[in-house]
Design a protein around this motif. Structure first.
Motif, short mmCIF file in Angstrom:
data_model
loop_
_atom_site.label_atom_id
_atom_site.label_comp_id
_atom_site.label_asym_id
_atom_site.label_seq_id
_atom_site.Cartn_x
_atom_site.Cartn_y
_atom_site.Cartn_z
N ARG A 117 38.59 28.21 77.28
CA ARG A 117 37.36 27.88 76.54
C ARG A 117 36.85 29.05 75.70
N ILE A 118 37.56 30.18 75.74
CA ILE A 118 37.21 31.34 74.91
C ILE A 118 38.07 31.30 73.65
N SER A 119 37.45 31.57 72.52
CA SER A 119 38.18 31.59 71.25
C SER A 119 39.11 32.79 71.17
N ARG A 120 40.03 32.72 70.23
CA ARG A 120 40.99 33.83 70.06
C ARG A 120 40.26 35.13 69.80
N LYS A 121 39.25 35.10 68.96
CA LYS A 121 38.32 36.22 68.74
C LYS A 121 36.94 35.64 68.98
N HIS A 122 36.39 35.85 70.16
CA HIS A 122 35.17 35.15 70.57
C HIS A 122 33.90 35.91 70.22
N PHE A 123 33.79 37.16 70.69
CA PHE A 123 32.61 37.96 70.37
C PHE A 123 32.96 39.43 70.28
N MET A 136 27.71 40.10 68.92
CA MET A 136 27.84 39.17 67.81
C MET A 136 28.91 38.13 68.15
N ASP A 137 28.50 36.86 68.16
CA ASP A 137 29.46 35.77 68.31
C ASP A 137 30.24 35.67 67.01
N LEU A 138 31.55 35.52 67.10
CA LEU A 138 32.39 35.52 65.90
C LEU A 138 32.77 34.11 65.46
N GLY A 139 31.80 33.19 65.55
CA GLY A 139 32.05 31.82 65.13
C GLY A 139 32.86 31.05 66.16
N SER A 140 32.68 31.41 67.42
CA SER A 140 33.46 30.78 68.49
C SER A 140 33.15 29.29 68.58
N ARG A 141 34.11 28.55 69.08
CA ARG A 141 33.96 27.10 69.21
C ARG A 141 32.90 26.71 70.25
N ASN A 142 32.87 27.41 71.40
CA ASN A 142 31.98 27.05 72.49
C ASN A 142 30.74 27.94 72.60
N GLY A 143 30.58 28.88 71.68
CA GLY A 143 29.38 29.71 71.66
C GLY A 143 29.38 30.82 72.71
N THR A 144 28.35 31.64 72.61
CA THR A 144 28.15 32.79 73.50
C THR A 144 26.72 32.75 74.01
N ASP A 189 20.67 42.19 70.45
CA ASP A 189 20.81 43.47 71.14
C ASP A 189 21.10 43.21 72.61
N VAL A 190 21.95 44.04 73.21
CA VAL A 190 22.22 43.93 74.64
C VAL A 190 21.72 45.18 75.35
N HIS A 191 21.38 45.01 76.62
CA HIS A 191 20.85 46.09 77.45
C HIS A 191 21.59 46.09 78.78
N GLY A 192 21.42 47.15 79.54
CA GLY A 192 22.05 47.24 80.85
C GLY A 192 21.66 46.07 81.74
N GLN A 193 22.60 45.57 82.49
CA GLN A 193 22.47 44.44 83.41
C GLN A 193 22.33 43.10 82.71
N ASP A 194 22.49 43.04 81.39
CA ASP A 194 22.52 41.75 80.70
C ASP A 194 23.77 40.99 81.11
N ILE A 195 23.69 39.68 81.05
CA ILE A 195 24.81 38.80 81.39
C ILE A 195 25.23 38.03 80.14
N ILE A 196 26.51 38.11 79.83
CA ILE A 196 27.10 37.39 78.70
C ILE A 196 28.03 36.32 79.28
N VAL A 197 27.93 35.10 78.77
CA VAL A 197 28.83 34.03 79.18
C VAL A 197 29.58 33.53 77.94
N ALA A 198 30.90 33.50 78.07
CA ALA A 198 31.77 32.96 77.03
C ALA A 198 32.76 32.04 77.73
N GLY A 199 32.82 30.79 77.33
CA GLY A 199 33.67 29.83 78.03
C GLY A 199 33.21 29.72 79.48
N ASP A 200 34.17 29.84 80.40
CA ASP A 200 33.85 29.80 81.83
C ASP A 200 33.85 31.20 82.44
#
Length: 118
Positions: free
Chosen positions: A54-60, A72-80, A91-102
């Motif tokens: 579920r992650i794009s070839r170039k996701h973020f 920066m999301d790179l136009g992924s199909r399932n978003g970030t 902007d991201v900070h320490g302890q932030d959580i990023i979800v891409a696909g599963d």
């Protein structure tokens, strides 16, 4: 990962660690320093390869700009998602959580401090 410089505009150097805490490739991590651009996706040519269908070839990407890290999301199909919210750029900070696909990533940021002897 390309390194453009170690410090810009007098901002302290920072190190970002991106660790997979859930999902595909759990336990994988990568570190980037000030001036780096970190590319995440399924392609072998990305800096952090994640074999999540579920992650794009170039996701973020994550890049440091004047002492702050930006996602920066790179136009992924399932978003970030950043802390549960869909983002295209943030902007991201320490302890932030990023979800891409599963796959769930945790961000850790360390700032270099200068010590002055008196």
């Amino acid at each position: 990962m390309s390194n453009q410089s170690t410090e810009r505009n007098g901002a302290p150097a920072t190190t970002l660690t991106l660790e997979i805490i859930s999902g595909y490739s759990i336990g994988g991590s990568i570190r980037a320093t000030s001036g780096d651009v970190l590319l995440v996706g399924r392609l072998a040519s990305t800096d952090m390869v994640v074999l999540d269908p579920r992650i794009s070839r170039k996701h973020f990407q994550l890049r440091e700009q004047d002492g702050f890290w930006q996602l920066m999301d790179l136009g992924s199909r399932n978003g970030t998602l950043l802390n549960g919210e869909p983002v295209t750029e943030a902007d991201v900070h320490g302890q932030d959580i990023i979800v891409a696909g599963d796959t769930v990533f945790e961000v850790t940021i360390q700032r270099e401090t200068l010590q002055v002897d008196s």
